[in-house]
Design a protein around this motif. Structure first.
Motif, PDB file in Angstrom:
ATOM      1  N   LEU A  88     -12.212 -53.526  48.992  1.00  0.00           N
ATOM      2  CA  LEU A  88     -12.455 -54.774  49.988  1.00  0.00           C
ATOM      3  C   LEU A  88     -11.811 -54.692  51.384  1.00  0.00           C
ATOM      4  CD1 LEU A  88     -12.161 -57.961  50.561  1.00  0.00           C
ATOM      5  CD2 LEU A  88      -9.882 -58.138  49.985  1.00  0.00           C
ATOM      6  N   HIS A  89     -11.567 -53.396  51.496  1.00  0.00           N
ATOM      7  CA  HIS A  89     -11.490 -52.987  52.780  1.00  0.00           C
ATOM      8  C   HIS A  89     -11.187 -51.664  53.225  1.00  0.00           C
ATOM      9  CE1 HIS A  89      -8.264 -56.388  52.933  1.00  0.00           C
ATOM     10  NE2 HIS A  89      -7.345 -55.466  52.388  1.00  0.00           N
ATOM     11  N   GLY A  90     -12.479 -51.284  51.780  1.00  0.00           N
ATOM     12  CA  GLY A  90     -13.222 -49.625  52.627  1.00  0.00           C
ATOM     13  C   GLY A  90     -11.739 -48.470  52.182  1.00  0.00           C
ATOM     14  N   ASP A  91     -10.829 -48.412  51.551  1.00  0.00           N
ATOM     15  CA  ASP A  91      -9.872 -47.386  52.654  1.00  0.00           C
ATOM     16  C   ASP A  91      -9.779 -46.843  51.358  1.00  0.00           C
ATOM     17  OD1 ASP A  91      -6.780 -46.448  52.567  1.00  0.00           O
ATOM     18  OD2 ASP A  91      -5.745 -49.148  52.409  1.00  0.00           O
ATOM     19  N   ARG A  92      -9.812 -45.927  51.622  1.00  0.00           N
ATOM     20  CA  ARG A  92      -9.751 -44.553  50.274  1.00  0.00           C
ATOM     21  C   ARG A  92      -8.543 -43.788  49.772  1.00  0.00           C
ATOM     22  NH1 ARG A  92     -14.536 -41.135  50.573  1.00  0.00           N
ATOM     23  NH2 ARG A  92     -12.901 -39.662  50.253  1.00  0.00           N
ATOM     24  N   ASP A  93      -7.564 -44.112  51.063  1.00  0.00           N
ATOM     25  CA  ASP A  93      -6.455 -44.103  50.779  1.00  0.00           C
ATOM     26  C   ASP A  93      -6.037 -44.791  49.356  1.00  0.00           C
ATOM     27  OD1 ASP A  93      -5.686 -41.713  52.542  1.00  0.00           O
ATOM     28  OD2 ASP A  93      -4.817 -42.787  54.281  1.00  0.00           O
ATOM     29  N   GLU A  94      -6.444 -45.701  49.890  1.00  0.00           N
ATOM     30  CA  GLU A  94      -5.490 -47.041  48.253  1.00  0.00           C
ATOM     31  C   GLU A  94      -6.561 -46.788  47.644  1.00  0.00           C
ATOM     32  OE1 GLU A  94      -3.248 -50.033  46.886  1.00  0.00           O
ATOM     33  OE2 GLU A  94      -3.519 -49.309  49.505  1.00  0.00           O
ATOM     34  N   LEU A  95      -7.703 -45.999  47.436  1.00  0.00           N
ATOM     35  CA  LEU A  95      -8.440 -46.028  46.120  1.00  0.00           C
ATOM     36  C   LEU A  95      -8.160 -44.581  45.271  1.00  0.00           C
ATOM     37  CD1 LEU A  95     -12.447 -46.530  47.808  1.00  0.00           C
ATOM     38  CD2 LEU A  95     -10.521 -47.685  45.744  1.00  0.00           C
ATOM     39  N   ALA A  96      -7.509 -43.672  46.332  1.00  0.00           N
ATOM     40  CA  ALA A  96      -6.645 -42.102  45.863  1.00  0.00           C
ATOM     41  C   ALA A  96      -5.471 -43.231  45.529  1.00  0.00           C
ATOM     42  CB  ALA A  96      -6.646 -41.429  46.700  1.00  0.00           C
ATOM     43  N   ARG A  97      -4.739 -43.926  46.026  1.00  0.00           N
ATOM     44  CA  ARG A  97      -3.297 -43.964  45.560  1.00  0.00           C
ATOM     45  C   ARG A  97      -3.569 -44.717  43.625  1.00  0.00           C
ATOM     46  NH1 ARG A  97      -1.652 -45.283  50.180  1.00  0.00           N
ATOM     47  NH2 ARG A  97      -2.818 -47.125  49.952  1.00  0.00           N
ATOM     48  N   SER A  98      -4.505 -45.977  44.006  1.00  0.00           N
ATOM     49  CA  SER A  98      -5.380 -45.587  42.358  1.00  0.00           C
ATOM     50  C   SER A  98      -5.662 -44.742  41.226  1.00  0.00           C
ATOM     51  CB  SER A  98      -6.512 -46.846  42.956  1.00  0.00           C
ATOM     52  OG  SER A  98      -7.060 -47.154  41.043  1.00  0.00           O
ATOM     53  N   ALA A  99      -6.344 -43.700  41.776  1.00  0.00           N
ATOM     54  CA  ALA A  99      -6.583 -42.475  41.131  1.00  0.00           C
ATOM     55  C   ALA A  99      -5.802 -42.007  40.396  1.00  0.00           C
ATOM     56  CB  ALA A  99      -7.631 -41.337  41.950  1.00  0.00           C
ATOM     57  N   ARG A 100      -4.684 -42.045  41.177  1.00  0.00           N
ATOM     58  CA  ARG A 100      -3.467 -40.804  40.764  1.00  0.00           C
ATOM     59  C   ARG A 100      -2.423 -42.303  39.806  1.00  0.00           C
ATOM     60  NH1 ARG A 100      -2.780 -39.736  46.208  1.00  0.00           N
ATOM     61  NH2 ARG A 100      -1.690 -41.119  46.421  1.00  0.00           N
ATOM     62  N   ALA A 101      -2.554 -43.875  39.774  1.00  0.00           N
ATOM     63  CA  ALA A 101      -1.946 -44.475  39.221  1.00  0.00           C
ATOM     64  C   ALA A 101      -2.603 -44.360  37.999  1.00  0.00           C
ATOM     65  CB  ALA A 101      -2.237 -45.844  39.569  1.00  0.00           C
ATOM     66  N   TRP A 102      -4.057 -44.272  37.474  1.00  0.00           N
ATOM     67  CA  TRP A 102      -4.664 -44.691  36.116  1.00  0.00           C
ATOM     68  C   TRP A 102      -4.185 -42.829  35.757  1.00  0.00           C
ATOM     69  CZ3 TRP A 102      -6.262 -49.172  35.128  1.00  0.00           C
ATOM     70  CH2 TRP A 102      -7.495 -50.129  35.746  1.00  0.00           C
ATOM     71  N   GLU A 103      -4.664 -41.976  36.518  1.00  0.00           N
ATOM     72  CA  GLU A 103      -3.904 -41.009  35.767  1.00  0.00           C
ATOM     73  C   GLU A 103      -2.799 -40.446  35.616  1.00  0.00           C
ATOM     74  OE1 GLU A 103      -4.214 -36.103  36.816  1.00  0.00           O
ATOM     75  OE2 GLU A 103      -3.514 -37.290  38.543  1.00  0.00           O
ATOM     76  N   ARG A 104      -1.469 -41.359  35.983  1.00  0.00           N
ATOM     77  CA  ARG A 104      -0.264 -41.637  35.393  1.00  0.00           C
ATOM     78  C   ARG A 104      -0.366 -42.229  33.368  1.00  0.00           C
ATOM     79  NH1 ARG A 104       1.490 -42.524  40.668  1.00  0.00           N
ATOM     80  NH2 ARG A 104       1.027 -44.850  40.720  1.00  0.00           N
ATOM     81  N   ILE A 105      -1.182 -43.653  33.795  1.00  0.00           N
ATOM     82  CA  ILE A 105      -0.788 -44.292  32.568  1.00  0.00           C
ATOM     83  C   ILE A 105      -1.568 -43.386  31.596  1.00  0.00           C
ATOM     84  CG2 ILE A 105       0.011 -45.783  33.239  1.00  0.00           C
ATOM     85  CD1 ILE A 105      -2.707 -47.918  33.573  1.00  0.00           C
ATOM     86  N   GLY A 106      -2.712 -42.481  31.553  1.00  0.00           N
ATOM     87  CA  GLY A 106      -3.533 -41.913  30.607  1.00  0.00           C
ATOM     88  C   GLY A 106      -4.832 -42.671  30.262  1.00  0.00           C
ATOM     89  N   ALA A 107      -5.099 -43.719  31.664  1.00  0.00           N
ATOM     90  CA  ALA A 107      -6.931 -44.129  31.829  1.00  0.00           C
ATOM     91  C   ALA A 107      -7.927 -43.420  31.942  1.00  0.00           C
ATOM     92  CB  ALA A 107      -6.689 -45.670  32.069  1.00  0.00           C
ATOM     93  N   ARG A 108      -8.234 -42.630  30.840  1.00  0.00           N
ATOM     94  CA  ARG A 108      -9.399 -41.516  31.805  1.00  0.00           C
ATOM     95  C   ARG A 108     -10.664 -42.767  32.503  1.00  0.00           C
ATOM     96  NH1 ARG A 108     -11.625 -37.006  27.901  1.00  0.00           N
ATOM     97  NH2 ARG A 108     -11.718 -39.068  26.536  1.00  0.00           N
ATOM     98  N   PHE A 109     -10.909 -42.850  31.336  1.00  0.00           N
ATOM     99  CA  PHE A 109     -12.200 -43.466  31.982  1.00  0.00           C
ATOM    100  C   PHE A 109     -11.824 -44.153  32.960  1.00  0.00           C
ATOM    101  CE2 PHE A 109     -14.528 -46.991  32.088  1.00  0.00           C
ATOM    102  CZ  PHE A 109     -16.402 -47.402  31.858  1.00  0.00           C
TER     103      PHE A 109
END
Length: 937
Positions: A899-920
């Motif tokens: 929504l905000h074009g926030d790359r830092d937020e997207l990076a936090r999201s990617a790390r969160a997906w990695e923590r819970i094993g959601a590869r896709f």
């Protein structure tokens, strides 16, 4: 495949040996939890669907292996039968059921063994001689290494094990259990298209498509015998040339006579005459040949002539039966009195027996050793390592000879059975294998008529040469019927106690062996035999626990109330409290007339008046936790139940209380707290006795609860790990479809699409071919499969699975999960035509459950991606979902980044997906980082 550790290899070998998790733990001196972990690891490394597949990899127990298991070892040369073997092969070209039909002693079993030994598709040999009509499925299960699981009848478990493989089942001696064998075989053949059955019987099974191969006595004419049917005549023998032209009957006699006396030689004409006197019946020939060393051929012929004259004129029936009766009667007459007594007594054993069992009938171990050695040498008893047995026809003859000894022998057999069952219920090493060997004898002992009081007159025994009967049936198989039991039995109190002890021990053993229906029946039977009401109450409580573990909560409720009627004081309070808990906790399982809610307050009130002591107090607190109304009251009552249960130190009681607390948290929408208490229950499993029926429901439900709430909280690795443990568990694994149902959703959410879809067909097929309508529990997993296909762009397959899901009941969980799945697929494919409607579905008013947070978070992200005007409002509306679910938190983080074009937020999201094993999801998020404004996610 990843490397298998040394310990995993040991576990794999134990699975191949058909050991349960508890047995593996005892064998390797590790915890059950550690065994479960290794099984889960092996399932993952081998890509195996279940324990059965791992057992197949171990190369020992799978019916799809190379050989038919359980075939009795050959003790002598096989002679003749080339024509019959060709007929069997021809019959199998047109049918999957072939029955070898013929009278007793004609050699059906040996021919079936030889036929099966050349089969390369795997399978099992099942001796039905000791089996009663109610235990046929258990006999097959023992041979195939199958266990009965919760919510799955044993017959379905057998069909699941055989599947579509090319197994051969050899069902030996079917005649006395035809009514049980026929429908079971019919069902297995219908469900398992590659399975074939070779049966032996004195009567045909009567199933459509059955092919009959008649088995007659061996031919007496050389012209009708196989020219190279045996190696009976040694090339150095003086009569080798004559033997080469001999009949199969003569060849058999010569072979067995030389087993008894390697130097045996005889005039071929005399041997031919002996075989003619015996009508070519193989068993009669073998018994006569065993005496040839002592009597010589001429003496043997004279003795047979005398015996046949005694039976001439008046016994009726087939002439072959009289000749077999003659040789058995003659063999019996040649025994001394001690040998005769032991011979008669041993006929009480339906299956194999060991020296301890034989000693129980004689009271003298040395006499049993000596007698068994002599009877074995005379071919009247067969030895295999440390166990013995009588051939069926020989046993029937000995049984008919019991006469006045019958009540006393049955009483001794009952005493042995009660002692053996109680010993095995102490779980010594190898108990399972020993139980499988003697289970039918234990069951048979419970059917003996009570021993008459000494003042009663026992029935008269059979006079003269005994008839050939079938002691399993109690009716004549080849001759005169066996006499019945005393008319007015009056059992001794000691004997009544043995019956009760045996029934209770059998209930324990059947449960530990995972014959769940039988376990319930045995505990109910024990209650009927119990010496006191208090003991009856204990047995009914055990029966209720088994019923509950098999999802028959309505029956469990009734059994608990019946138990309470037999109990007093605190015992009655506990049973009434348990009944209230069952009705409140499991209302959807088996209450055919509905839960009698109006009775529950009265039961609870009575329990309250009787309650005293820590255990009863904890049970009552559990009942109150499940009946308390309102969120606050329910939560407070559940916490009190947990505290009182902890004071008892009983892990089963604590698990039940924690479940009440879990539900209290869930009703308040406190998913993380619910997940925490569910995890506490999972940790208690190692402290529970898996062989105790009361642990059953807690083990089954603890796996379900822990997996469900881990998934709800977005802890995908834990949800998957618990699902794998569940799949490998010998009690909780249940029907394969039910176990896969827990495995598929976390696999899909983690992006493990190949594995998830690999299980999908088996999940659907294994439920459908078992003849049951797919239950409501399947709906979420079916929709998860549709979601996986949709995310892979395979719309036709996705549509097919959505149709399947639509045919199932709509559950509270399915509605939000379907809203989530449809929104997630639309988000990934960029199909925003229905975005507004999908977003509206995602924010519908859902009942508190597992997937409303998934639905809200994904709907909010869809609103952002589709550019809906209320996207920011939807994000704010969905924000609380992040507090309860790691998945929702990662999804909402990505939505904010978009929504905000926030790359830092997207990076936090990617790390969160990695923590819970959601590869896709991680890969999709990283695509957004790398390709600003690129492909959809």
């Amino acid at each position: 495949m990843s490397e298998v550790s040394e310990r995993e290899a040991e576990v794999l070998a134990a699975l191949g040996a058909r050991l349960t998790n508890a047995e593996i733990a005892r064998k390797l001196h590790i915890s059950v939890r550690t065994v479960e972990s290794h099984v889960s690891s092996l399932l993952r490394k081998y890509g195996a669907a279940d324990r059965k597949a791992l057992a197949a990899l171990a190369g020992q127990t799978s019916p799809a292996g190379d050989t038919v298991t359980g075939l009795p070892a050959a003790r002598s040369t096989f002679v003749g039968r080339s024509a019959e073997r060709a007929a069997i092969a021809a019959a199998f070209t047109g049918s999957r059921l072939v029955t070898l039909l013929g009278p007793g002693g004609v050699g059906k079993t040996r021919l079936a063994i030889v036929t099966a030994s050349g089969f390369t598709g795997g399978g099992a040999f099942v001796d039905l001689v000791p089996v009663r009509a109610g235990s046929v499925a258990q006999a097959l299960a023992s041979a195939l290494g199958v266990i009965e699981r919760t919510q799955q009848p044993l017959e379905d478990a057998l069909a699941e094990r055989l599947g579509s493989g090319q197994a051969l089942l050899v069902l030996d001696n079917c005649e006395h259990v035809l009514d049980a064998v026929a429908p079971l075989v019919d069902r297995l053949l219908a469900l398992c298209p590659g399975t074939r059955v070779l049966a032996t019987s004195r009567e045909h099974l009567g199933i459509p498509g059955e092919r009959i191969v008649p088995i007659a006595p061996l031919p007496l004419s050389p012209a009708s015998s196989s020219p190279a049917s045996s190696s009976a005549a040694s090339p150095s023998s003086p009569s080798s040339r004559a033997a080469e032209a001999a009949s199969d009957a003569v060849l058999l006699f010569l072979d067995r006579a030389r087993d008894a006396d390697p130097g045996f030689d005889a005039d071929p004409a005399v041997v031919a005459e002996i075989c003619a006197r015996l009508d070519g019946v193989p068993l009669a020939i073998e018994l006569a040949a065993a005496r040839s060393a002592a009597l010589g051929p001429e003496g043997l012929l004279a003795a047979l002539d005398d015996s046949l004259r005694l039976l001439s004129g008046g016994r009726g029936g087939d002439e072959r039966h009289r000749s077999l009766a003659a040789v058995l009667g003659w063999s019996y007459d040649l025994l001394d009195e001690e040998e005769r007594a032991l011979f008669r007594r041993l006929s009480v054993f339906a299956g194999t027996f060991d020296l301890d069992a034989a000693t129980a009938l004689t009271g003298d171990r040395l006499a049993a050793v000596d007698g068994l050695a002599r009877l074995t040498g005379k071919s009247l008893v067969v030895r295999s390592e440390s166990r013995w047995r009588m051939l069926e026809t020989v046993r029937a003859f000995a049984w008919a000879a019991l006469g006045d000894d019958l009540p006393a022998v049955r009483a001794a057999h009952l005493g042995w059975a009660a002692g053996a069952a109680e010993r095995l219920a102490g779980w010594p090493t190898g108990w399972r294998e020993e139980f499988d060997l003697i289970a039918d004898d234990l069951r048979t002992a419970l059917t003996h008529p009570p021993t008459p009081h000494p003042t009663d007159s026992p029935h008269p025994g059979t006079q003269g040469t005994p008839a050939l009967g079938n002691p399993t049936l109690g009716t004549a198989a080849l001759g005169t019927p066996v006499q019945g039991s005393p008319t007015h039995p009056s059992p001794f109190p000691e004997e009544a106690g043995r019956r009760h002890r045996l029934a209770r021990a059998l209930g324990k053993l059947a449960y530990a062996r995972r014959f769940l229906r039988e376990a319930r029946e045995r505990f109910t039977q024990a209650a009927e035999l119990a010496p006191t009401p208090a003991e009856a109450a204990k047995d009914l409580r055990s029966a209720a626990s088994v019923a509950l573990a098999t999802a028959a909560a309505g029956d469990a409720f009734d059994l608990l109330l019946s138990a309470a009627d037999q109990a007093e004081g605190t015992d009655r309070a506990i049973l009434l409290s348990r009944a209230v808990v069952v009705a409140r906790r499991h209302p959807g399982f088996g209450f055919e007339s509905g839960v009698p809610y109006e009775r529950l307050p009265l039961l609870e009130a009575e329990a309250s008046e009787l309650t005293a002591g820590a255990t009863a107090t904890a049970h009552l607190a559990g009942a109150r936790a499940w009946t308390a109304g309102g969120e606050a009251a329910g939560h407070e009552a559940a916490e009190h139940a947990v505290a009182t249960a902890q004071a008892t130190g009983d892990p089963v009681l604590l698990s039940a209380a924690l479940d009440a607390l879990t539900m209290a948290h869930a009703r308040k929408g406190e998913l993380r707290e619910a997940y925490r208490t569910a995890a506490e229950r999972l940790a208690l499993i190692d402290d529970m006795d898996r062989d105790d029926p009361e642990s059953g429901i807690e083990i089954v439900d603890a796996f379900h609860s822990a997996s469900s709430y881990a998934l709800a909280a977005g802890d995908l690795p834990t949800a998957l790990a618990v699902a794998r443990r569940n799949l490998g568990d010998d009690l909780a694994g249940s029907h394969l479809a039910i176990a896969l149902n827990k495995l598929i959703p976390p696999l899909v959410l983690m992006g493990e699409f190949d594995e998830a879809l690999g299980h999908a067909a088996a999940m659907w097929e294994r439920r459908e071919w078992a003849g049951s309508r797919p239950g409501r529990w399947l709906a979420v997993s079916v929709y998860a499969v549709a979601m996986a296909y949709g995310l892979r762009g395979e719309e036709a397959q996705a549509r097919s699975w959505r149709v399947r899901a639509a045919g199932l009941d709509r559950t509270a969980d399915l509605v939000p999960f379907a809203a989530f799945a449809d929104a997630r697929v639309a988000l990934h494919t960029g199909d925003f035509g229905q975005a507004a409607a999908l977003v509206e579905r995602g924010f519908a008013e859902f009942r508190p459950g597992r997937f409303e947070r998934y639905a809200q978070a994904t709907a909010a992200e869809l609103a952002v991606a589709a550019g809906l005007p209320d996207a920011a409002d939807r994000l704010a509306q969905a924000a609380p979902a992040a507090l309860g679910s790691d998945w929702a938190a990662a999804c909402l983080s990505r939505a904010r980044g978009r929504l905000h074009g926030d790359r830092d937020e997207l990076a936090r999201s990617a790390r969160a997906w990695e923590r819970i094993g959601a590869r896709f999801e991680q890969a999709c998020t990283e695509d957004l980082l790398n390709l600003s404004g690129g492909a959809g996610v």
